[in-house]
Design a protein around this motif. Structure first.
Motif, PDB file in Angstrom:
ATOM      1  N   LEU A  11      83.776   6.703  82.448  1.00 28.01           N
ATOM      2  CA  LEU A  11      83.096   7.449  83.504  1.00 28.01           C
ATOM      3  C   LEU A  11      83.405   8.933  83.308  1.00 28.01           C
ATOM      4  N   PRO A  12      82.601   9.803  83.924  1.00 22.25           N
ATOM      5  CA  PRO A  12      82.872  11.241  83.811  1.00 22.25           C
ATOM      6  C   PRO A  12      84.289  11.591  84.281  1.00 22.25           C
ATOM      7  N   LYS A  13      84.844  12.602  83.657  1.00 23.30           N
ATOM      8  CA  LYS A  13      86.162  13.147  83.996  1.00 23.30           C
ATOM      9  C   LYS A  13      87.311  12.188  83.689  1.00 23.30           C
ATOM     10  N   THR A  14      87.130  11.354  82.660  1.00 25.43           N
ATOM     11  CA  THR A  14      88.193  10.421  82.273  1.00 25.43           C
ATOM     12  C   THR A  14      88.700  10.685  80.854  1.00 25.43           C
ATOM     13  N   GLY A  15      88.416  11.878  80.331  1.00 30.03           N
ATOM     14  CA  GLY A  15      88.899  12.236  79.005  1.00 30.03           C
ATOM     15  C   GLY A  15      87.930  11.937  77.883  1.00 30.03           C
ATOM     16  N   THR A  16      86.662  11.737  78.213  1.00 28.32           N
ATOM     17  CA  THR A  16      85.683  11.361  77.192  1.00 28.32           C
ATOM     18  C   THR A  16      85.428  12.479  76.186  1.00 28.32           C
ATOM     19  N   THR A  17      85.452  13.722  76.616  1.00 28.94           N
ATOM     20  CA  THR A  17      85.234  14.829  75.683  1.00 28.94           C
ATOM     21  C   THR A  17      86.388  14.913  74.691  1.00 28.94           C
ATOM     22  N   THR A  18      87.596  14.744  75.159  1.00 28.43           N
ATOM     23  CA  THR A  18      88.767  14.745  74.279  1.00 28.43           C
ATOM     24  C   THR A  18      88.689  13.587  73.293  1.00 28.43           C
ATOM     25  N   LEU A  19      88.303  12.413  73.783  1.00 26.74           N
ATOM     26  CA  LEU A  19      88.155  11.262  72.899  1.00 26.74           C
ATOM     27  C   LEU A  19      87.063  11.508  71.856  1.00 26.74           C
ATOM     28  N   THR A  20      85.932  12.077  72.277  1.00 26.22           N
ATOM     29  CA  THR A  20      84.853  12.407  71.340  1.00 26.22           C
ATOM     30  C   THR A  20      85.350  13.351  70.256  1.00 26.22           C
ATOM     31  N   ASP A  21      86.051  14.401  70.642  1.00 23.74           N
ATOM     32  CA  ASP A  21      86.579  15.363  69.671  1.00 23.74           C
ATOM     33  C   ASP A  21      87.515  14.685  68.670  1.00 23.74           C
ATOM     34  N   ALA A  22      88.403  13.842  69.158  1.00 29.00           N
ATOM     35  CA  ALA A  22      89.364  13.160  68.280  1.00 29.00           C
ATOM     36  C   ALA A  22      88.651  12.222  67.306  1.00 29.00           C
ATOM     37  N   THR A  29      80.918   9.174  63.617  1.00 29.82           N
ATOM     38  CA  THR A  29      79.726   9.765  64.216  1.00 29.82           C
ATOM     39  C   THR A  29      79.652   9.288  65.660  1.00 29.82           C
ATOM     40  N   VAL A  30      79.703  10.244  66.601  1.00 31.59           N
ATOM     41  CA  VAL A  30      79.839   9.901  68.017  1.00 31.59           C
ATOM     42  C   VAL A  30      78.620  10.354  68.814  1.00 31.59           C
ATOM     43  N   ALA A  31      78.104   9.450  69.636  1.00 38.81           N
ATOM     44  CA  ALA A  31      77.104   9.795  70.649  1.00 38.81           C
ATOM     45  C   ALA A  31      77.841   9.795  71.978  1.00 38.81           C
ATOM     46  N   ASP A  32      77.848  10.920  72.659  1.00 41.34           N
ATOM     47  CA  ASP A  32      78.624  11.083  73.889  1.00 41.34           C
ATOM     48  C   ASP A  32      77.700  11.445  75.046  1.00 41.34           C
ATOM     49  N   TRP A  33      77.409  10.485  75.913  1.00 40.93           N
ATOM     50  CA  TRP A  33      76.649  10.612  77.137  1.00 40.93           C
ATOM     51  C   TRP A  33      75.163  10.871  76.916  1.00 40.93           C
ATOM     52  N   LYS A  34      74.842  11.857  76.117  1.00 40.67           N
ATOM     53  CA  LYS A  34      73.444  12.215  75.867  1.00 40.67           C
ATOM     54  C   LYS A  34      73.297  12.551  74.380  1.00 40.67           C
TER      55      LYS A  34
END
Length: 86
Positions: A11-22, A29-34
């Motif tokens: 869900l939003p604000k659970t560290g998904t951007t950090t996980l995507t970056d890592a 190859t990562v698809a993140d939310w959109k």
């Protein structure tokens, strides 16, 4: 060896951007939310939320990842608006 596929039901604000970056730094190859412009070789999914693509593909073919084969990781697939929740 089979291909690694990762699906994160976040869900939003659970560290998904950090996980995507890592995961990207790890070479995945990562698809993140959109799906952003230039992120896909397909012409039918850029600018779409992952939840919408997954929902449409599941009901059209039975395979929720039918159009997302070029991605190793599906991260934060939720899409919530006043008129829908996917």
């Amino acid at each position: 060896m089979s291909r690694l596929r990762v699906v994160n039901l976040a869900l939003p604000k659970t560290g998904t951007t950090t996980l995507t970056d890592a995961l990207r730094q790890a070479g995945l190859t990562v698809a993140d939310w959109k799906i952003r412009p230039g992120q896909s070789s397909r012409s039918d999914i850029p600018r779409q939320h992952l939840g919408k693509v997954i929902y449409e593909d599941y009901f059209a073919s039975g395979d929720p990842l039918a159009r997302l084969d070029e991605f190793d990781v599906i991260n934060e697939m939720s899409a919530v608006r006043q008129d829908r929740s996917l």
